[in-house]
Design a protein around this motif. Structure first.
Motif, PDB file in Angstrom:
ATOM      1  N   GLN A  92       0.831  -1.204   0.000  1.00 47.63           N
ATOM      2  CA  GLN A  92       0.000   0.000   0.000  1.00 47.63           C
ATOM      3  C   GLN A  92       0.867   1.256   0.000  1.00 47.63           C
ATOM      4  OE1 GLN A  92      -2.996   0.142   3.038  1.00 47.63           O
ATOM      5  NE2 GLN A  92      -3.544   2.241   2.581  1.00 47.63           N
ATOM      6  N   LEU A  93       1.880   1.289   0.833  1.00 43.92           N
ATOM      7  CA  LEU A  93       2.768   2.458   0.876  1.00 43.92           C
ATOM      8  C   LEU A  93       3.470   2.659  -0.465  1.00 43.92           C
ATOM      9  CD1 LEU A  93       4.268   1.965   4.441  1.00 43.92           C
ATOM     10  CD2 LEU A  93       2.666   3.751   3.726  1.00 43.92           C
ATOM     11  N   ALA A  94       3.899   1.566  -1.093  1.00 47.61           N
ATOM     12  CA  ALA A  94       4.555   1.671  -2.394  1.00 47.61           C
ATOM     13  C   ALA A  94       3.577   2.160  -3.462  1.00 47.61           C
ATOM     14  CB  ALA A  94       5.150   0.325  -2.783  1.00 47.61           C
ATOM     15  N   ALA A  95       2.335   1.705  -3.411  1.00 48.67           N
ATOM     16  CA  ALA A  95       1.326   2.151  -4.384  1.00 48.67           C
ATOM     17  C   ALA A  95       1.075   3.652  -4.241  1.00 48.67           C
ATOM     18  CB  ALA A  95       0.025   1.365  -4.199  1.00 48.67           C
ATOM     19  N   ILE A  96       1.003   4.129  -3.011  1.00 49.12           N
ATOM     20  CA  ILE A  96       0.800   5.561  -2.771  1.00 49.12           C
ATOM     21  C   ILE A  96       2.006   6.352  -3.281  1.00 49.12           C
ATOM     22  CG2 ILE A  96       0.553   7.332  -0.978  1.00 49.12           C
ATOM     23  CD1 ILE A  96      -0.860   5.058   0.690  1.00 49.12           C
ATOM     24  N   GLU A  97       3.192   5.881  -2.967  1.00 49.88           N
ATOM     25  CA  GLU A  97       4.419   6.551  -3.417  1.00 49.88           C
ATOM     26  C   GLU A  97       4.503   6.564  -4.940  1.00 49.88           C
ATOM     27  OE1 GLU A  97       8.296   8.358  -2.950  1.00 49.88           O
ATOM     28  OE2 GLU A  97       6.419   8.338  -1.859  1.00 49.88           O
ATOM     29  N   SER A  98       4.164   5.456  -5.556  1.00 45.52           N
ATOM     30  CA  SER A  98       4.202   5.356  -7.011  1.00 45.52           C
ATOM     31  C   SER A  98       3.224   6.330  -7.659  1.00 45.52           C
ATOM     32  CB  SER A  98       3.882   3.915  -7.432  1.00 45.52           C
ATOM     33  OG  SER A  98       3.812   3.807  -8.830  1.00 45.52           O
ATOM     34  N   LEU A  99       2.023   6.390  -7.128  1.00 43.51           N
ATOM     35  CA  LEU A  99       1.007   7.301  -7.659  1.00 43.51           C
ATOM     36  C   LEU A  99       1.426   8.753  -7.463  1.00 43.51           C
ATOM     37  CD1 LEU A  99      -1.836   7.701  -8.889  1.00 43.51           C
ATOM     38  CD2 LEU A  99      -2.715   7.686  -6.551  1.00 43.51           C
ATOM     39  N   ASP A 100       1.986   9.054  -6.306  1.00 45.54           N
ATOM     40  CA  ASP A 100       2.345  10.430  -5.965  1.00 45.54           C
ATOM     41  C   ASP A 100       3.461  10.986  -6.840  1.00 45.54           C
ATOM     42  OD1 ASP A 100       2.160  12.820  -4.390  1.00 45.54           O
ATOM     43  OD2 ASP A 100       3.957  12.178  -3.330  1.00 45.54           O
ATOM     44  N   ASN A 101       4.446  10.151  -7.197  1.00 47.09           N
ATOM     45  CA  ASN A 101       5.571  10.713  -7.943  1.00 47.09           C
ATOM     46  C   ASN A 101       5.834  10.060  -9.291  1.00 47.09           C
ATOM     47  OD1 ASN A 101       7.147   8.422  -7.496  1.00 47.09           O
ATOM     48  ND2 ASN A 101       7.939   9.217  -5.596  1.00 47.09           N
ATOM     49  N   GLY A 102       4.970   9.118  -9.703  1.00 49.20           N
ATOM     50  CA  GLY A 102       5.111   8.523 -11.031  1.00 49.20           C
ATOM     51  C   GLY A 102       6.218   7.478 -11.131  1.00 49.20           C
ATOM     52  N   LYS A 103       6.738   7.078 -10.006  1.00 48.93           N
ATOM     53  CA  LYS A 103       7.805   6.091  -9.979  1.00 48.93           C
ATOM     54  C   LYS A 103       7.237   4.706 -10.239  1.00 48.93           C
ATOM     55  CE  LYS A 103      11.000   6.701  -6.990  1.00 48.93           C
ATOM     56  NZ  LYS A 103      11.864   6.829  -5.834  1.00 48.93           N
ATOM     57  N   ALA A 104       8.020   3.831 -10.871  1.00 50.44           N
ATOM     58  CA  ALA A 104       7.588   2.445 -11.071  1.00 50.44           C
ATOM     59  C   ALA A 104       7.328   1.794  -9.721  1.00 50.44           C
ATOM     60  CB  ALA A 104       8.661   1.668 -11.837  1.00 50.44           C
ATOM     61  N   ILE A 105       6.300   0.943  -9.663  1.00 51.68           N
ATOM     62  CA  ILE A 105       5.929   0.310  -8.396  1.00 51.68           C
ATOM     63  C   ILE A 105       7.086  -0.497  -7.819  1.00 51.68           C
ATOM     64  CG2 ILE A 105       4.886  -1.768  -9.409  1.00 51.68           C
ATOM     65  CD1 ILE A 105       3.428   0.113  -6.436  1.00 51.68           C
ATOM     66  N   SER A 106       7.870  -1.144  -8.666  1.00 50.60           N
ATOM     67  CA  SER A 106       9.003  -1.936  -8.165  1.00 50.60           C
ATOM     68  C   SER A 106      10.031  -1.041  -7.480  1.00 50.60           C
ATOM     69  CB  SER A 106       9.655  -2.727  -9.303  1.00 50.60           C
ATOM     70  OG  SER A 106      10.115  -1.843 -10.311  1.00 50.60           O
ATOM     71  N   MET A 107      10.259   0.151  -8.023  1.00 51.81           N
ATOM     72  CA  MET A 107      11.202   1.088  -7.396  1.00 51.81           C
ATOM     73  C   MET A 107      10.618   1.641  -6.093  1.00 51.81           C
ATOM     74  SD  MET A 107      12.692   3.135 -10.684  1.00 51.81           S
ATOM     75  CE  MET A 107      13.888   4.038  -9.745  1.00 51.81           C
ATOM     76  N   ALA A 108       9.327   1.903  -6.090  1.00 46.46           N
ATOM     77  CA  ALA A 108       8.678   2.414  -4.877  1.00 46.46           C
ATOM     78  C   ALA A 108       8.746   1.371  -3.764  1.00 46.46           C
ATOM     79  CB  ALA A 108       7.238   2.808  -5.174  1.00 46.46           C
ATOM     80  N   LYS A 109       8.575   0.096  -4.109  1.00 45.24           N
ATOM     81  CA  LYS A 109       8.696  -0.972  -3.103  1.00 45.24           C
ATOM     82  C   LYS A 109      10.112  -1.001  -2.539  1.00 45.24           C
ATOM     83  CE  LYS A 109       5.046  -4.085  -4.609  1.00 45.24           C
ATOM     84  NZ  LYS A 109       4.701  -5.421  -5.109  1.00 45.24           N
ATOM     85  N   GLY A 110      11.098  -0.785  -3.389  1.00 47.45           N
ATOM     86  CA  GLY A 110      12.485  -0.722  -2.925  1.00 47.45           C
ATOM     87  C   GLY A 110      12.710   0.443  -1.975  1.00 47.45           C
ATOM     88  N   ASP A 111      12.083   1.582  -2.272  1.00 49.72           N
ATOM     89  CA  ASP A 111      12.213   2.754  -1.401  1.00 49.72           C
ATOM     90  C   ASP A 111      11.596   2.503  -0.027  1.00 49.72           C
ATOM     91  OD1 ASP A 111      13.484   4.117  -3.417  1.00 49.72           O
ATOM     92  OD2 ASP A 111      11.761   5.373  -3.941  1.00 49.72           O
ATOM     93  N   VAL A 112      10.407   1.895  -0.011  1.00 43.03           N
ATOM     94  CA  VAL A 112       9.744   1.611   1.266  1.00 43.03           C
ATOM     95  C   VAL A 112      10.569   0.594   2.051  1.00 43.03           C
ATOM     96  CG1 VAL A 112       7.668   0.739   2.379  1.00 43.03           C
ATOM     97  CG2 VAL A 112       7.463   2.221   0.380  1.00 43.03           C
ATOM     98  N   ALA A 113      11.069  -0.420   1.375  1.00 44.86           N
ATOM     99  CA  ALA A 113      11.910  -1.430   2.045  1.00 44.86           C
ATOM    100  C   ALA A 113      13.170  -0.783   2.619  1.00 44.86           C
ATOM    101  CB  ALA A 113      12.270  -2.546   1.077  1.00 44.86           C
ATOM    102  N   ALA A 114      13.742   0.164   1.902  1.00 45.29           N
ATOM    103  CA  ALA A 114      14.927   0.874   2.398  1.00 45.29           C
ATOM    104  C   ALA A 114      14.583   1.692   3.639  1.00 45.29           C
ATOM    105  CB  ALA A 114      15.508   1.774   1.306  1.00 45.29           C
ATOM    106  N   MET A 115      13.398   2.294   3.660  1.00 43.01           N
ATOM    107  CA  MET A 115      12.972   3.057   4.839  1.00 43.01           C
ATOM    108  C   MET A 115      12.778   2.146   6.036  1.00 43.01           C
ATOM    109  SD  MET A 115      12.445   6.099   5.814  1.00 43.01           S
ATOM    110  CE  MET A 115      12.542   6.147   7.573  1.00 43.01           C
TER     111      MET A 115
END
Length: 146
Positions: A97-120
């Motif tokens: 869910q957090l990755a989907a929100i991040e992806s929608l908010d900044n246009g980033k690919a969902i796979s990259m957004a999942k990586g960002d959330v995992a890094a956090m």
């Protein structure tokens, strides 16, 4: 709150808080200003959210000072670390869910957004382990080695 479509989630819907989070509650800004959040992929408005002004920052700083001088000051470093661990666990449990929100908010690919959330999540876990080790104390020593 705004209802947002998140096509990557099974139910497709998400309730997004759109107000400022100050003093443990969502509040409208002092000047009641807002700005539109735009989907960079479609250029359509996702939602409108409260815009923090300098007055809102003053309110937030006053709330933070009050919390720091109140009960939060009594929370042990160990307990603070446990709270960071709990936050990291909640983020990990809601990673999609957090990755989907991040992806929608900044246009980033969902796979990259999942990586960002995992890094956090990893970052929070790392700092949780330091919370009871840094206490603002130092020991004056002088070491000389031959």
């Amino acid at each position: 709150m705004a209802t947002i479509e998140l096509k990557t989630l099974s139910n497709g819907k998400y309730q997004q808080p759109t107000r400022l989070f100050i003093n443990n509650e969502f509040i409208e800004g002092v000047d009641k200003k807002s700005f539109k959040v735009i989907n960079p992929a479609t250029e359509k408005v996702i939602c409108s959210v409260a815009k923090a002004t300098e007055k809102d920052v003053d309110v937030a700083v006053a709330a933070a000072r009050k919390a720091f001088k109140g009960e939060w000051r009594k929370v042990t470093p160990e307990a603070r670390g446990k709270l960071l661990v709990k936050l990291s666990e909640l983020m990990e449990a809601n990673l999609d869910q957090l990755a989907a929100i991040e992806s929608l908010d900044n246009g980033k690919a969902i796979s990259m957004a999942k990586g960002d959330v995992a890094a956090m999540v990893s970052c929070l876990r790392y700092y949780s382990s330091w919370s009871d080790k840094i206490e603002g104390k130092t020991i004056d020593t002088f070491t000389y080695t031959l």
